[in-house]
Design a protein around this motif. Sequence first.
Motif, PDB file in Angstrom:
ATOM      1  N   ARG B  47     -62.249  -6.016   5.590  1.00 46.85           N
ATOM      2  CA  ARG B  47     -61.911  -5.694   4.203  1.00 46.85           C
ATOM      3  C   ARG B  47     -62.353  -4.262   3.876  1.00 46.85           C
ATOM      4  NH1 ARG B  47     -62.999 -10.379   1.189  1.00 46.85           N
ATOM      5  NH2 ARG B  47     -61.014 -10.858   2.119  1.00 46.85           N
ATOM      6  N   GLY B  48     -61.472  -3.513   3.236  1.00 46.49           N
ATOM      7  CA  GLY B  48     -61.806  -2.158   2.818  1.00 46.49           C
ATOM      8  C   GLY B  48     -61.703  -1.125   3.918  1.00 46.49           C
ATOM      9  N   GLU B  49     -61.214  -1.569   5.063  1.00 45.22           N
ATOM     10  CA  GLU B  49     -61.180  -0.663   6.206  1.00 45.22           C
ATOM     11  C   GLU B  49     -59.838   0.073   6.271  1.00 45.22           C
ATOM     12  OE1 GLU B  49     -62.585  -1.027  10.840  1.00 45.22           O
ATOM     13  OE2 GLU B  49     -61.370  -2.641  10.043  1.00 45.22           O
ATOM     14  N   PHE B  50     -59.864   1.301   6.740  1.00 40.05           N
ATOM     15  CA  PHE B  50     -58.629   2.031   7.041  1.00 40.05           C
ATOM     16  C   PHE B  50     -58.446   1.991   8.549  1.00 40.05           C
ATOM     17  CE2 PHE B  50     -55.603   5.108   5.068  1.00 40.05           C
ATOM     18  CZ  PHE B  50     -54.885   5.386   6.219  1.00 40.05           C
ATOM     19  N   PHE B  51     -57.464   1.206   8.968  1.00 38.12           N
ATOM     20  CA  PHE B  51     -57.261   0.957  10.383  1.00 38.12           C
ATOM     21  C   PHE B  51     -55.941   1.592  10.794  1.00 38.12           C
ATOM     22  CE2 PHE B  51     -55.831  -1.670  13.961  1.00 38.12           C
ATOM     23  CZ  PHE B  51     -56.999  -1.823  14.709  1.00 38.12           C
ATOM     24  N   SER B  52     -55.964   2.450  11.809  1.00 36.91           N
ATOM     25  CA  SER B  52     -54.721   3.089  12.242  1.00 36.91           C
ATOM     26  C   SER B  52     -54.308   2.595  13.612  1.00 36.91           C
ATOM     27  CB  SER B  52     -54.887   4.605  12.302  1.00 36.91           C
ATOM     28  OG  SER B  52     -54.864   5.139  11.009  1.00 36.91           O
ATOM     29  N   LEU B 204     -59.041  -0.181  -0.873  1.00 35.56           N
ATOM     30  CA  LEU B 204     -57.890  -0.792  -0.223  1.00 35.56           C
ATOM     31  C   LEU B 204     -58.166  -1.048   1.262  1.00 35.56           C
ATOM     32  CD1 LEU B 204     -55.039   1.531  -1.548  1.00 35.56           C
ATOM     33  CD2 LEU B 204     -55.685  -0.698  -2.438  1.00 35.56           C
ATOM     34  N   THR B 205     -57.607  -2.133   1.749  1.00 34.10           N
ATOM     35  CA  THR B 205     -57.569  -2.367   3.182  1.00 34.10           C
ATOM     36  C   THR B 205     -56.227  -1.843   3.663  1.00 34.10           C
ATOM     37  OG1 THR B 205     -58.809  -4.386   2.788  1.00 34.10           O
ATOM     38  CG2 THR B 205     -57.820  -4.115   4.975  1.00 34.10           C
ATOM     39  N   CYS B 206     -56.249  -0.906   4.608  1.00 36.81           N
ATOM     40  CA  CYS B 206     -55.001  -0.282   5.037  1.00 36.81           C
ATOM     41  C   CYS B 206     -54.806  -0.424   6.532  1.00 36.81           C
ATOM     42  CB  CYS B 206     -54.996   1.210   4.711  1.00 36.81           C
ATOM     43  SG  CYS B 206     -54.917   1.574   2.970  1.00 36.81           S
ATOM     44  N   VAL B 207     -53.560  -0.718   6.913  1.00 38.72           N
ATOM     45  CA  VAL B 207     -53.177  -0.615   8.313  1.00 38.72           C
ATOM     46  C   VAL B 207     -52.092   0.436   8.360  1.00 38.72           C
ATOM     47  CG1 VAL B 207     -52.161  -1.761  10.308  1.00 38.72           C
ATOM     48  CG2 VAL B 207     -53.734  -3.006   8.841  1.00 38.72           C
ATOM     49  N   HIS B 212     -49.464  10.625  14.911  1.00 40.35           N
ATOM     50  CA  HIS B 212     -50.109  11.903  14.688  1.00 40.35           C
ATOM     51  C   HIS B 212     -51.614  11.701  14.826  1.00 40.35           C
ATOM     52  CE1 HIS B 212     -50.966  15.709  12.781  1.00 40.35           C
ATOM     53  NE2 HIS B 212     -49.674  15.979  12.797  1.00 40.35           N
ATOM     54  N   GLN B 213     -52.200  12.168  15.938  1.00 43.21           N
ATOM     55  CA  GLN B 213     -53.586  11.793  16.232  1.00 43.21           C
ATOM     56  C   GLN B 213     -54.577  12.403  15.254  1.00 43.21           C
ATOM     57  OE1 GLN B 213     -51.755  13.721  18.094  1.00 43.21           O
ATOM     58  NE2 GLN B 213     -52.863  15.633  18.375  1.00 43.21           N
ATOM     59  N   GLU B 214     -54.276  13.611  14.775  1.00 41.31           N
ATOM     60  CA  GLU B 214     -55.218  14.249  13.860  1.00 41.31           C
ATOM     61  C   GLU B 214     -55.268  13.487  12.537  1.00 41.31           C
ATOM     62  OE1 GLU B 214     -55.186  18.592  12.293  1.00 41.31           O
ATOM     63  OE2 GLU B 214     -55.120  18.653  14.485  1.00 41.31           O
ATOM     64  N   GLU B 215     -54.077  13.095  12.092  1.00 42.58           N
ATOM     65  CA  GLU B 215     -53.967  12.315  10.868  1.00 42.58           C
ATOM     66  C   GLU B 215     -54.746  11.007  11.002  1.00 42.58           C
ATOM     67  OE1 GLU B 215     -49.974  12.351   9.175  1.00 42.58           O
ATOM     68  OE2 GLU B 215     -50.070  10.179   9.234  1.00 42.58           O
ATOM     69  N   ALA B 216     -54.567  10.339  12.126  1.00 43.47           N
ATOM     70  CA  ALA B 216     -55.252   9.066  12.349  1.00 43.47           C
ATOM     71  C   ALA B 216     -56.765   9.269  12.341  1.00 43.47           C
ATOM     72  CB  ALA B 216     -54.805   8.461  13.672  1.00 43.47           C
ATOM     73  N   MET B 217     -57.220  10.339  12.990  1.00 46.65           N
ATOM     74  CA  MET B 217     -58.667  10.552  13.087  1.00 46.65           C
ATOM     75  C   MET B 217     -59.264  10.904  11.735  1.00 46.65           C
ATOM     76  SD  MET B 217     -59.440  12.189  16.797  1.00 46.65           S
ATOM     77  CE  MET B 217     -58.146  13.376  16.928  1.00 46.65           C
ATOM     78  N   ASP B 221     -61.081   4.539   9.617  1.00 46.59           N
ATOM     79  CA  ASP B 221     -62.397   4.066   9.999  1.00 46.59           C
ATOM     80  C   ASP B 221     -62.373   3.677  11.471  1.00 46.59           C
ATOM     81  OD1 ASP B 221     -63.597   4.205   7.402  1.00 46.59           O
ATOM     82  OD2 ASP B 221     -62.241   2.581   6.851  1.00 46.59           O
ATOM     83  N   ARG B 222     -61.280   3.030  11.858  1.00 45.57           N
ATOM     84  CA  ARG B 222     -61.095   2.720  13.272  1.00 45.57           C
ATOM     85  C   ARG B 222     -59.662   2.992  13.675  1.00 45.57           C
ATOM     86  NH1 ARG B 222     -62.199  -2.756  15.139  1.00 45.57           N
ATOM     87  NH2 ARG B 222     -61.443  -3.355  13.083  1.00 45.57           N
ATOM     88  N   ILE B 223     -59.503   3.303  14.962  1.00 50.69           N
ATOM     89  CA  ILE B 223     -58.185   3.611  15.491  1.00 50.69           C
ATOM     90  C   ILE B 223     -57.912   2.670  16.660  1.00 50.69           C
ATOM     91  CG2 ILE B 223     -56.840   5.332  16.796  1.00 50.69           C
ATOM     92  CD1 ILE B 223     -58.307   7.494  15.285  1.00 50.69           C
TER      93      ILE B 223
END
Lengths: 257, 379
Positions: B47-52, B204-207, B212-217, B221-223
């Motif tokens: 919950r609350g994580e930004f996951f790419s 927000l919890t985001c997937v 784009h690796q720079e954007e993801a990094m 929070d995790r990739i």
Amino acid sequence: MRRGSTGLTLVSGLAMLFLYGPILVLVLYSFNAAHLSMAWRGTTLKWYAALWHDEALLAATVNSLLIAVISTIGATLLGGLMALGMERMPLRRQQLIEGGLVLPLVIPEVMMGVALMLLFVMVKMPLGLTTVMLGHIVFNIPLVTIMIRARLRKLDPALREAAADLGADSWQVFRHVTLPLLRPAIWGAVLVAFTVSLDDFLVTFFTAGPGATTLPLKVYSMIKSGVTPEINALSALLLVISMACVAVSLHLQRREV
Amino acid sequence: MATSSTPPFTASEQSLSSTPPTIDVRGIVRRHGAVTAVDQVSFHVRRGEFFSILGPSGAGKTSVLRMLAGFEDPDEGDLLIDGQSMLGVPPNRRPVNLVFQSYALFPHLTVFENVAFGLKMRRVSSALIDEQVRRALAMVKLIGKEARMPAQLSGGEQQRVALARALVNTPAVVLLDEPLAALDQQLRQAMQVELKSIQEQAGLTCVCVTHHQEEAMMMSDRIAVMHQGRMWQVGSPREVYERPCSLFVSRFLGVSNEVPGTIGAAIGEGRLFQPADNEQAPLTVRTESTEPAGRSATLSLRPEHIRMAQERPSTSDPVLSGEIEKVLFAGSDTKYLVRIGRDRFWETRMTSGTSLPAFAAGDPVFLHWSLADARLFFE
């Protein structure tokens, strides 16, 4: 370059004259005061006024409008559902049905008229307003389906997915997204179907029984006893209505969103 | 906004570690004909994580996202959101909202109506819709544009509408499909920062799916790095960047300088490594590997970990000798292309404005790095 374009203008002009000359003459002579004569005797609107007092003509007008309205509604409903249904089918079946849809548009209309008449006679359906309406629905379905389908295929599938993602069930997706986006195409199809129905002669000729005389049939029977300025006036009116419908339809088709 | 009776955007009060995962994906498989687009993928999102989900095109990442949204069903495996299996649940009954790559804004509706769409479908009262739409629009800084049609908006504004349209529904998860791909470079960078701050502010919890690796990094929070339908590595941006588990992950996350060679005898806390072209002396590599000596391997190093010297440095660190091939001034930093073998080049970087001696093409150079920064990969 200059000469070439002058020549081109000349040829195009002649072609346009050939196409629209007779219509222009017809419209022009609907204002001619002379009866049964090609000589110009001054302008008048009396032929248009005379139309209002011709009972048979008014009856034919009512028939024509009734047939056009009902067959347009029928064809739009069926054709629209067909377009929507086809979209869910596998591609091969869509192509097959598309082929079947185009066929009625290319086979000679006389054949269509005769075939429909034979069918109605075979099932012992008395020829009349109902059979004319059915006939018109038949030839308008392909037109409507093709027009709505063209629009449907241009819609971004992500729009419907977005609506579903936002909580819309399939009816709500249709009601709030698909239908509003199809609306210009649907109105375009309605106007074209209406025009084609109003103008149709051949299918009407074969499927109409006594008491089901439409305007084109009436014009045909009137013309057997000579071209009167009244016919000119009637034709001019039909022409204006048809052209207006087609113009509005084209405008709707071209407008995005 | 805290004064509202129904705050739609509240950060999770519970700590991340104690909550059950918001998304729990268990071994999902998705086949398109003979092609396995997604192959035994498992992951969870807190919950609350930004996951790419990061990967090249065709990696299967969009397919994973579409399965989360409900537009595709997995052929195998299970997919839970807030502990509930989502198998067979249609998109309109899932507690997720997707921000489409093309935005998919309804062209016949105004900005306000677009954002209100989801609430309207749930038959929320119009007073509440009004309040919540305004709050969402304020969050994405679009107040004053409510009556515009999507076609009248710039690309960046359309992106914000798409975002507002999703988050106004307070979904358990916001799914983002290449959210910034359609924006130009400058706008993209500004939106990265903004998207991240909105996500944090609203809890927000985001997937997010991106190539784009720079954007993801920067945002995550995790990739999870995906390639050929499989998930290769899941970890924090720093983890996957600095400790990639494979050459593919290493290359995909950024420039990696590589030397093929063979692993040798143990030395200290590492092993000796002999570069394949024998001009170079053996290097020391820190590794826990117990592979037999003579096994071929690739040494990999990020440009920013490499130091450059004009003289052979008196250090126990590994050193490679080379020659400057090209100097590429890129504003904030300068890139050097260094020839370290017959046809092997490494890229190094130096921040512009440092007092280090500038190198010119043709200069001999010694490259050295600390033992811990180099990675060793076996094929």
